[in-house]
Design a protein around this motif. Structure first.
Motif, mmCIF file in Angstrom:
data_model
loop_
_atom_site.group_PDB
_atom_site.id
_atom_site.type_symbol
_atom_site.label_atom_id
_atom_site.label_comp_id
_atom_site.label_asym_id
_atom_site.label_seq_id
_atom_site.Cartn_x
_atom_site.Cartn_y
_atom_site.Cartn_z
ATOM 1 N N GLY A 131 7.319 -3.972 -1.679
ATOM 2 C CA GLY A 131 6.343 -3.045 -1.031
ATOM 3 C C GLY A 131 7.146 -1.854 -0.719
ATOM 4 N N ASP B 258 7.340 3.154 3.713
ATOM 5 C CA ASP B 258 6.829 4.254 3.955
ATOM 6 C C ASP B 258 7.490 5.544 3.908
ATOM 7 O OD1 ASP B 258 4.523 5.621 5.570
ATOM 8 O OD2 ASP B 258 6.211 6.376 6.730
ATOM 9 N N ALA C 203 7.698 6.086 0.104
ATOM 10 C CA ALA C 203 6.432 6.743 -0.376
ATOM 11 C C ALA C 203 6.092 8.296 -0.226
ATOM 12 C CB ALA C 203 5.000 5.695 0.203
ATOM 13 N N MET D 105 -1.843 0.666 -5.869
ATOM 14 C CA MET D 105 -1.983 1.277 -4.427
ATOM 15 C C MET D 105 -3.067 1.161 -3.790
ATOM 16 S SD MET D 105 -2.626 5.427 -5.330
ATOM 17 C CE MET D 105 -3.301 5.691 -3.668
ATOM 18 N N THR E 93 -4.371 2.424 3.647
ATOM 19 C CA THR E 93 -3.826 1.946 4.796
ATOM 20 C C THR E 93 -4.805 1.760 5.877
ATOM 21 O OG1 THR E 93 -3.271 4.237 5.901
ATOM 22 C CG2 THR E 93 -1.502 2.903 4.678
ATOM 23 N N TYR F 269 -1.349 5.878 2.245
ATOM 24 C CA TYR F 269 -1.344 5.136 1.031
ATOM 25 C C TYR F 269 -0.192 4.340 1.099
ATOM 26 C CZ TYR F 269 -4.888 9.051 -0.002
ATOM 27 O OH TYR F 269 -5.849 9.636 -0.289
ATOM 28 N N TYR F 270 -0.639 3.062 0.555
ATOM 29 C CA TYR F 270 0.595 2.068 0.386
ATOM 30 C C TYR F 270 0.531 1.613 -0.992
ATOM 31 C CZ TYR F 270 2.768 -2.511 0.755
ATOM 32 O OH TYR F 270 3.589 -3.723 0.402
ATOM 33 N N ARG G 13 2.618 -0.965 -4.106
ATOM 34 C CA ARG G 13 3.498 -2.225 -4.150
ATOM 35 C C ARG G 13 3.519 -2.344 -5.614
ATOM 36 N NH1 ARG G 13 1.489 -8.058 -2.864
ATOM 37 N NH2 ARG G 13 0.408 -8.119 -4.772
#
Length: 497
Positions: A354, A357, A360, A382, A385, A410-411, A413
């Protein structure tokens, strides 16, 4: 140490026993004060003392024991105060300055309840101050720690005084206030040894010159032998020889490993410079490391891992036995690995990553702005959030318009696999920094001598050996099963007993 705090302590101590006078041994001693009078004077002096953290702590601690004295006996100073004097006088064995602790001198006789109370409180202040310094719990120690650090909490003055009052062997109790784990005790022994070396004259600087390699004969080899014999790297005293033989090679490699140098046995500029550091420089280094080791919990447990961040090295201990060691990669200068401790409670084989932040926003976003196909083939997905967090297609986003400011929208993984940044394993423990130990997909970086290259987490050179060791006491787990899980590729989480 912070000079302002040191001066404040001295002034408070003087406030407690200002005007104190001793009674000479050849004078007739006055009658001993009643204990109730001493208790009353302690309470009175504390009520008149400044409202500072130190005195507020002391007021609370003595109130909890009904202002009963700890350090003075009915007839005068007593054995407890004598023991405190002796222990504070040798504070330098713990790398502390004895001048920081000012308990008034005495000849065993105290003429009044007031003088007894003043000596009692002076002793208590300096005792608590000393204990705080030994546990890295004082204001001075807090200012020495890096901003990103989490260390055990402070010491409770009431508990300290109660334990001192109840100790059958008060000097033994005072001795054991310092950390008893072998990391600290080893440094304490090293401090004593290096101070002895300084008294004996230290060692000579290694002359500058060309590289020295195994098999050579060279006049500078004599200097190298003398240097390594002084610090115990070379065990046999053959300092007269100018031959670079196998015995010297083993000693040089030991020295290089201890100092974070490439252990190739070649004595080049870096190894010469490390050998030429003076004994005073090494003593200062030991003192700094003693302070850092005071940040550790006093009880490290039966098995524990120590990461030497500036040395890029990890050691696993089973009691005092070194069970495993390996190189590590630690945080970059601007993303330092924090100082903290925690219990390893879970292993994840074939881990997901993960993406934090900060990485990212600061790393991945910049690369996507340059090339929207950057994540192609890396098995990274992606999502937004917001709620609900829907999976997104990165090609549907105009990255040139996306801001790196918080909150980031955006997140990311990364799925398990050969490209996963965490490699095949990660080791998790509770900490407020979201830092953990893990493998890496870029193993070539371990060939570098300077390995401050990560974003804060600690990358292991031999993560599967680490997993095998940690799981050795876990029912049903062995190296064969670990290898089978890794080969299968499925994410597997194992809680440690």
């Amino acid at each position: 140490m912070n000079k302002k705090f040191g001066l404040l302590v001295v002034s408070m101590s003087l406030c407690v026993y200002a005007g104190f006078t001793t009674v000479r041994a050849n004078h007739e001693a006055p009658p001993a004060p009643e204990r109730a009078q001493v208790v009353s004077e302690i309470q009175h002096l504390l009520s008149q003392s400044p409202h500072t953290n130190q005195f507020n702590t002391l007021r609370k601690a003595y109130a909890a024991r009904d202002f009963e004295p700890v350090w003075v006996a009915r007839s005068g100073a007593g054995a407890r105060l004598d023991a405190l004097h002796r222990r504070l006088a040798k504070a330098d064995t713990d790398g502390l300055d004895p001048r920081r602790y000012s308990v008034p001198s005495h000849n065993g006789l105290l003429p009044s309840a007031e003088s007894m109370a003043r000596v009692e409180l002076a002793a208590a202040l300096n005792f608590v101050h000393f204990a705080q310094d030994l546990r890295a719990a004082g204001a001075d120690a807090a200012k020495m720690r890096p901003p990103q650090s989490k260390v055990p909490g402070g010491v409770d003055a009431a508990t300290l005084l109660e334990n001192a009052s109840n100790a059958a062997d008060i000097y033994k109790y005072l001795e054991e206030l310092s950390p008893q784990h072998h990391v600290y005790q080893g440094l304490k022994a090293s401090l004593h040894r290096y101070r002895q070396l300084r008294t004996a004259g230290g060692w000579a600087k290694i002359p500058n010159g060309s590289q020295l390699k195994p098999g050579q004969k060279h006049p500078h080899i004599v200097f190298v032998r003398e240097r390594l014999f002084a610090t115990g790297d070379l065990l046999e005293d053959e300092t007269y020889s100018d031959q670079y033989d196998d015995q010297l090679l083993a000693a040089v490699k030991t020295f290089q490993r201890r100092h974070g140098l490439k252990d190739d046995g070649t004595i080049g500029p870096k190894t010469r410079a490390a050998m030429s550091r003076t004994v005073d420089e090494r003593i200062r280094q030991i003192l700094v490391n003693m302070e850092r080791s005071r940040w550790l919990p006093n009880d490290l447990g039966s098995r524990f891992v120590v990461v030497n961040v500036p040395g890029y090295w990890l050691e696993v201990f089973d009691g005092a036995r070194l069970a495993l060691e390996m190189p590590v990669i630690v945080g970059k200068k601007y993303r330092r690995t924090p100082i903290f401790s925690g219990n390893i409670n879970r292993i994840e084989l074939n881990p997901y990553w993960g993406v934090p932040d900060s990485i990212a926003r600061n790393d991945i976003l910049a690369k996507l702005k340059e090339d929207p196909s950057y994540l192609e083939g890396l098995r990274v997905y992606m999502k937004g959030t917001g709620y609900p967090a829907l999976e997104l297609d990165r090609y549907d986003i105009d990255w040139s318009t996306v801001s790196s400011a918080r909150p980031f929208m955006y997140y990311f993984r990364q799925d398990p696999g050969p490209q996963n940044a965490l490699g095949q394993a990660k080791f998790l423990f509770d900490n407020p920094f979201n830092v953990y130990l893990h493998d890496t997909s870029n193993r070539s970086l371990f060939a570098k001598q300077q390995r401050a290259l990560s974003s804060g987490c600690i990358r292991l050179a031999e993560p599967i050996r680490m997993a095998e060791y940690l799981l050795s006491s876990q029912p049903g787990w062995n190296r064969e099963r670990i290898d089978d899980v890794l080969a299968g590729g499925a994410n597997t989480r194992i809680s440690l007993n």
